[in-house]
Design an enzyme around this catalytic site. Sequence first.
Site, PDB file in Angstrom:
ATOM      1  N   ASP A   1      -8.459   5.374  -6.869  1.00 28.49           N
ATOM      2  CA  ASP A   1      -8.063   6.701  -7.391  1.00 28.49           C
ATOM      3  C   ASP A   1      -7.876   6.766  -8.907  1.00 28.49           C
ATOM      4  OD1 ASP A   1      -8.019   7.187  -4.669  1.00 28.49           O
ATOM      5  OD2 ASP A   1      -5.973   7.934  -4.608  1.00 28.49           O
TER       6      ASP A   1
ATOM      7  N   LYS B   1     -11.350  10.425   0.281  1.00 27.11           N
ATOM      8  CA  LYS B   1     -10.268  10.505   1.279  1.00 27.11           C
ATOM      9  C   LYS B   1      -9.443  11.758   1.053  1.00 27.11           C
ATOM     10  CE  LYS B   1      -7.468   7.355  -1.508  1.00 27.11           C
ATOM     11  NZ  LYS B   1      -6.301   8.203  -1.775  1.00 27.11           N
TER      12      LYS B   1
ATOM     13  N   CYS C   1      -1.004   4.877  -3.063  1.00 24.55           N
ATOM     14  CA  CYS C   1      -2.339   4.614  -2.525  1.00 24.55           C
ATOM     15  C   CYS C   1      -2.726   3.139  -2.587  1.00 24.55           C
ATOM     16  CB  CYS C   1      -3.353   5.512  -3.215  1.00 24.55           C
ATOM     17  SG  CYS C   1      -3.068   7.260  -2.807  1.00 24.55           S
TER      18      CYS C   1
END
Length: 223
Positions: free
Chosen positions: A23, A121, A166
């Site tokens: 990310d 995602k 995450c």
Amino acid sequence: MTDIITMTDIITPGDSDALIVVDIQNDFCPGGALAVPRGDEVVAIVNRLAKMFHNVVLTQDWHPRGHFSFASTHPGKNAYDTITVSYGPQILWRDHCVQETPGAAFHDALQIPHACLVVRKGLDRAIDSYSAFYENDRATPTGLAGYLRERGIRRVFLAGLAFDFCVRYSAEDARRENFAAFVIEDACRGIDIGGSVAATHVSLAGLGVPRIIAAEIKPGIMG
Ligand SMILES: [Zn+2]
């Protein structure tokens, strides 16, 4: 942040190792909608690390508008409130990483042209997804475990944003899928909500996930 636990052995990445870059998107960097403090500092470190790995996977938070994890979707709720949903507690966030917006794009300076896979995602409007492997119900797979197994990967190394969400969830699920997992802590930055960084350290230790530093990884045949 507590002391980083280091290993004594230098790690040389090989064909059965993968770097998972979590990310590193504009919305999670300073100036973005859900900025991780100093999140942009990891970009140069990750670029350097990625050169040492033949297998690099990128993850990208990629939400539809009106996603369930956005506080704006729930009248009367604010960012960082927690609600209870079918799969347990869910923290609400400011709108972020909306599909095809500049905030959802990778940081401009991220340079990993040889990345072999981008895992998107959080596409399901009704379920959040912190982990690269499972949505937050911890039952719906992204397919990453199967991909890595089919590619003969046995060890995964995690870097990116945010350390205590995450990256943490991805490391936990990597162990659950029987991969050896390492978190490269100086290639991550955290947000630390309600002690989440300390909780991450406890969880990783319990699962046998070493926290290492980038300097412990040295180039092998690719270098
Ligand atoms: Zn998200």
